[in-house]
Scaffold this active site. Structure first.
Site, mmCIF file in Angstrom:
data_model
loop_
_atom_site.group_PDB
_atom_site.id
_atom_site.type_symbol
_atom_site.label_atom_id
_atom_site.label_comp_id
_atom_site.label_asym_id
_atom_site.label_seq_id
_atom_site.Cartn_x
_atom_site.Cartn_y
_atom_site.Cartn_z
ATOM 1 N N GLY A 46 -49.920 16.843 59.694
ATOM 2 C CA GLY A 46 -51.067 16.054 59.953
ATOM 3 C C GLY A 46 -51.059 14.511 59.817
ATOM 4 O O GLY A 46 -50.004 14.004 59.152
ATOM 5 N N GLN A 51 -52.782 5.639 59.544
ATOM 6 C CA GLN A 51 -51.311 5.652 58.988
ATOM 7 C C GLN A 51 -50.290 4.938 59.957
ATOM 8 O O GLN A 51 -49.223 4.955 59.467
ATOM 9 C CB GLN A 51 -50.834 7.237 58.644
ATOM 10 C CG GLN A 51 -51.518 7.743 57.511
ATOM 11 C CD GLN A 51 -51.181 9.360 57.528
ATOM 12 O OE1 GLN A 51 -51.753 10.173 57.977
ATOM 13 N NE2 GLN A 51 -49.819 9.390 56.731
ATOM 14 N N CYS A 94 -46.952 13.600 51.695
ATOM 15 C CA CYS A 94 -47.642 12.660 52.700
ATOM 16 C C CYS A 94 -46.769 11.808 53.453
ATOM 17 O O CYS A 94 -45.789 11.404 52.850
ATOM 18 C CB CYS A 94 -48.938 11.897 52.167
ATOM 19 S SG CYS A 94 -49.466 10.698 53.169
ATOM 20 N N LEU A 95 -46.802 11.612 54.899
ATOM 21 C CA LEU A 95 -45.969 10.861 55.600
ATOM 22 C C LEU A 95 -45.967 9.420 55.179
ATOM 23 O O LEU A 95 -44.982 8.778 55.278
ATOM 24 C CB LEU A 95 -46.015 10.873 57.008
ATOM 25 C CG LEU A 95 -45.907 12.323 57.780
ATOM 26 C CD1 LEU A 95 -46.268 12.393 59.070
ATOM 27 C CD2 LEU A 95 -44.417 12.714 57.713
ATOM 28 N N HIS A 136 -56.988 16.474 53.079
ATOM 29 C CA HIS A 136 -56.142 15.333 52.800
ATOM 30 C C HIS A 136 -56.386 14.142 53.996
ATOM 31 O O HIS A 136 -56.180 13.222 53.529
ATOM 32 C CB HIS A 136 -54.761 16.210 52.993
ATOM 33 C CG HIS A 136 -53.378 15.133 52.689
ATOM 34 N ND1 HIS A 136 -52.463 15.196 51.691
ATOM 35 C CD2 HIS A 136 -53.042 14.286 53.495
ATOM 36 C CE1 HIS A 136 -51.732 14.394 51.979
ATOM 37 N NE2 HIS A 136 -52.032 13.470 53.055
ATOM 38 N N GLU A 137 -56.414 14.829 55.025
ATOM 39 C CA GLU A 137 -56.300 13.558 56.256
ATOM 40 C C GLU A 137 -57.647 12.790 56.060
ATOM 41 O O GLU A 137 -57.899 11.880 56.460
ATOM 42 C CB GLU A 137 -56.189 14.597 57.524
ATOM 43 C CG GLU A 137 -54.855 15.101 57.811
ATOM 44 C CD GLU A 137 -53.603 14.378 57.328
ATOM 45 O OE1 GLU A 137 -53.804 13.209 57.525
ATOM 46 O OE2 GLU A 137 -52.592 14.841 56.977
ATOM 47 N N HIS A 140 -57.529 10.021 53.849
ATOM 48 C CA HIS A 140 -57.296 8.935 54.481
ATOM 49 C C HIS A 140 -57.993 7.914 55.212
ATOM 50 O O HIS A 140 -58.033 6.833 55.298
ATOM 51 C CB HIS A 140 -55.991 9.276 55.585
ATOM 52 C CG HIS A 140 -54.589 9.648 55.121
ATOM 53 N ND1 HIS A 140 -54.056 8.755 54.286
ATOM 54 C CD2 HIS A 140 -54.029 10.864 55.314
ATOM 55 C CE1 HIS A 140 -52.513 9.292 53.891
ATOM 56 N NE2 HIS A 140 -52.869 10.652 54.693
HETATM 57 NI NI NI Z 1 -51.189 11.973 54.424
#
Ligand code: NI
Length: 172
Positions: A46, A51, A94-95, A136-137, A140
């Site tokens: 995701g 991000q 998470c990236l 989660h997304e 962000h």
């Molecule tokens: Ni994330």
């Protein structure tokens, strides 16, 4: 399509609240294509637009488990309509928080209204990994990272580690 640089914590941009999209047009579709390619190349499941530094309420996702089978999902302006009081626990990463993982509790099911890649209004009833991933997304989009749910001590340890990593890393 192009692979973009993924911002990592600590970075003030990641803490920004993203703005709603007025219309899903060519520019937004191009952005979603880039986000998807960036996510795949980082082997994430995701990614939110912020991000890669773009404060728009756009998320891309692919939670398909079969190798070689792509099932991209796009969520523009997602809104949670309903949350199940029952919680589910997943080990999240998470990236934007590289190499850090923690068990996080979230509502096990949710209903989300959103616009798809073509700007059509959709509703998804999500459970399992999809429910966790969407939540989660969507965090962000509010400038929230999963480490914010940890104790202050754990969180500051992770941020310290990541800051150190940044100092010692030359991305060439
Ligand atoms: Ni994330």
């Amino acid at each position: 399509m192009a692979v973009k640089t993924i911002l990592t914590e600590p970075n003030q941009l990641l803490r920004q609240v993203s703005k709603p999209v007025n219309k899903v047009g060519k520019e937004e579709q191009q952005l979603m294509d880039d986000m998807l390619e960036t996510m795949y190349s980082a082997t994430g499941i995701g990614l939110a637009a912020i991000q890669i530094g773009i404060p728009k309420r756009i998320i891309v996702m692919d939670i398909s488990k079969e190798e070689g089978k792509k099932e991209p999902r796009y969520f523009v302006n997602p809104v949670i309509k309903n949350k199940d009081p029952l919680k589910a626990t997943y080990e999240e990463g998470c990236l934007s928080v590289p190499d850090q993982f923690a068990e996080i509790d979230r509502p096990s099911k949710c209903e989300v209204e959103y616009l798809d890649y073509h700007g059509n209004k959709k509703l998804v009833k999500a459970d399992g990994l999809l429910a966790t991933c969407i939540q989660h997304e969507m965090d962000h989009l509010e400038g929230i990272l999963f480490i914010d749910y940890l104790s202050k001590l754990k969180r500051s340890m992770i941020i310290k580690k990541l800051s150190k990593l940044k100092l010692n890393t030359a991305v060439l």
